[in-house]
Design a protein around this motif. Structure first.
Motif, mmCIF file in Angstrom:
data_model
loop_
_atom_site.group_PDB
_atom_site.id
_atom_site.type_symbol
_atom_site.label_atom_id
_atom_site.label_comp_id
_atom_site.label_asym_id
_atom_site.label_seq_id
_atom_site.Cartn_x
_atom_site.Cartn_y
_atom_site.Cartn_z
ATOM 1 N N ILE A 11 0.848 -1.207 0.000
ATOM 2 C CA ILE A 11 0.000 0.000 0.000
ATOM 3 C C ILE A 11 0.878 1.250 0.000
ATOM 4 C CG2 ILE A 11 -1.617 1.359 1.406
ATOM 5 C CD1 ILE A 11 -2.862 -1.306 2.311
ATOM 6 N N TYR A 15 1.661 3.960 -3.506
ATOM 7 C CA TYR A 15 0.903 5.217 -3.413
ATOM 8 C C TYR A 15 1.322 6.197 -4.513
ATOM 9 C CZ TYR A 15 -0.969 9.637 -1.774
ATOM 10 O OH TYR A 15 -1.626 10.844 -1.705
ATOM 11 N N GLU A 221 -4.580 4.840 2.996
ATOM 12 C CA GLU A 221 -5.895 4.365 2.546
ATOM 13 C C GLU A 221 -7.005 5.329 2.973
ATOM 14 O OE1 GLU A 221 -6.812 1.607 0.574
ATOM 15 O OE2 GLU A 221 -4.696 1.872 0.116
ATOM 16 N N GLU A 222 -6.929 5.803 4.222
ATOM 17 C CA GLU A 222 -7.978 6.710 4.709
ATOM 18 C C GLU A 222 -7.918 8.054 3.962
ATOM 19 O OE1 GLU A 222 -10.487 6.231 6.773
ATOM 20 O OE2 GLU A 222 -9.977 4.166 7.309
ATOM 21 N N LYS A 224 -7.204 8.616 0.987
ATOM 22 C CA LYS A 224 -7.804 8.502 -0.351
ATOM 23 C C LYS A 224 -9.295 8.806 -0.326
ATOM 24 C CE LYS A 224 -4.596 4.966 -2.043
ATOM 25 N NZ LYS A 224 -4.429 3.496 -2.145
ATOM 26 N N SER B 72 -13.296 -0.304 3.841
ATOM 27 C CA SER B 72 -13.231 0.206 2.473
ATOM 28 C C SER B 72 -14.364 -0.353 1.613
ATOM 29 C CB SER B 72 -11.906 -0.165 1.801
ATOM 30 O OG SER B 72 -10.853 0.049 2.665
#
Ligand code: SF4
Lengths: 352, 74
Positions: A11, A15, A221-222, A224, B72
């Protein structure tokens, strides 16, 4: 390598979104991230900023001057966490004061300082109480113990600080914070959750490779999703409510006050001082310490480093005049300081 | 100074716990944690046990990453 780390690493390395500025608030995070080589894994569009969360680094020059005054003018024995001994005051450090006769002793905990006072009734022992939410309870326990034992030769010089106002002051310096795990272990998560309503995002993180990689992956991730977020990435130690017994203890012994942070200036209600009931254990009151205005070295850029406005290597003194043996600013003293971390690990890392 | 020490509780008596951190034993204050028992793991700061440690970091990270995945998808 575990599957979790592999997944987190993927991850992080893949990015390719907009520039993401992540601030490690805690000096221990800064140090561990360097040590594990995590900076080398980051793509170019992720910038790690080393924030102010090292209590030694944000302790103002004037505090060191006060401690030296107590040692040299009042003959007190100064007990302190070892890191503080090398921090420069206006004219000298505690290490320097030693050569003029000051009795300065490193201790592992404030409790050791109480024991020293107990065993040596003719010594006036002062403990230098620096630190954030994590460390303040230990100073409060020491004061309570000294009171219980009826000691009249123990006191503390407070420079305790609390993080919430600092987070607000730093809000624009980063896109997400890596919140210090052990501050939240005491204070709980409510402050960080509230910050999301001000648009401040972050995750609370532990200190192992698994935990730090996971925390960075979660931030990515958050982010995004485009909304402010808070995630507890350290649930094995941090509970939502924190440590209620510690909160109650601190509340009963200390109260909040305005305080100066080296580099950040005065921040309202971001310090802790002893309540009036404990005035006998307050070194400032006990020894009528005068109001001392410390003067930092004007060339030192610690303040900007702590706010993420410049990198240690941007400071003209870095590595030339200022190094861990002869630190000019506090950020070079403690292993947890940003300048010291860059000095020790700099050559092997990607400085972005 | 802020580095926490993870350690196993060996014994607890009168608000003091004996801890074992990789073989090194020392006394720490147990006053801020209720119901501490021998065998528990704790995080120690400046001579005070400040929190119980409830799992290892790998299990924890797996849980956090799993939470992220389900979140998600939601
Ligand atoms: S390198 Fe030294 S003088 Fe420069 S900002 Fe860091 S601590 Fe201050």
């Amino acid at each position: 390598m575990s599957d979790v780390i592999k997944n987190a690493r993927e991850i992080i390395q893949s990015y390719d979104g907009p520039k993401l500025r992540i601030m490690e608030v805690c000096g221990t995070h800064t140090h561990e991230i360097f040590k594990m080589g995590i900076r080398n894994l980051l793509p170019e569009n992720i910038d790690l900023i080393s924030g102010p969360g090292c209590p030694v680094c944000v302790t103002p020059v004037g505090f060191i001057d006060e401690a030296i005054y107590l040692a040299l003018e009042k003959g007190c024995v100064i007990t302190t966490f070892g890191d503080l001994i090398k921090v420069p005051g206006t004219k000298s450090s505690l290490a320097g004061a030693r050569s003029e006769g000051a009795d300065v002793r490193p201790v592992y905990s404030p409790d050791d300082a109480v024991e020293l006072a107990k065993e040596n009734p003719d010594m006036q022992v002062v403990f230098l109480a620096v630190g954030f939410e994590t460390t303040t309870p230990s100073a409060c326990l020491a004061v309570k113990k000294a009171q219980r034992l009826g000691l009249s030769n123990f006191s503390i010089l407070t420079a305790n600080k609390t993080m919430p106002s600092a987070y607000k002051k730093l809000a624009g310096s980063a896109d997400a914070f890596l919140f210090p795990g052990h501050v939240n272990a005491i204070a709980g998560n409510s402050v960080c959750k509230e910050l999301t309503s001000l648009g401040v995002s972050g995750v609370v993180a532990g200190f192992t490779a698994n935990e730090l990689m996971t925390a960075l992956a979660v931030i990515i991730e958050e982010s995004k999703k485009g909304k402010p977020f808070f995630v507890n990435c350290y649930p094995r130690v941090v509970k939502d409510e924190g440590n209620p017994a510690a909160q109650k203890l601190v509340e009963s012994v200390m109260e909040s006050c305005d305080t100066e942070w080296r580099g950040l200036g005065m921040i309202e209600k971001s310090g802790m001082k002893l309540r009036d009931e404990y005035a006998d254990f307050d070194a400032r009151k006990k020894y009528s310490v005068p109001d001392i205005q410390g003067k930092p070295n004007p060339a030192c850029r610690c303040g900007e480093v702590l706010q993420g406005n410049c990198k240690p290597t941007d400071c003209p003194l870095f590595g030339k005049v200022c190094d861990p043996i002869h630190p000019v600013g506090a950020c070079m003293v403690s292993d947890e300081g940003a300048c010291a971390a860059y000095y020790h690990y700099g050559p092997s890392i990607n400085l972005n | 100074m802020c580095v926490g020490l993870a350690a196993k509780v060996v014994s607890v008596k009168d608000g003091t716990a004996v801890i074992d951190a990789s073989g090194a034993k020392r006394d720490v204050s147990a006053e801020l944690l209720e119901d501490l028992e021998p065998g528990d793991y704790v995080m120690v700061h400046a001579g005070v046990a400040i929190a119980k440690i409830t799992s290892d970091d790998e299990t924890e990270s797996e849980g956090v990453m799993a939470g992220l995945a389900s979140h998600s998808r939601a």
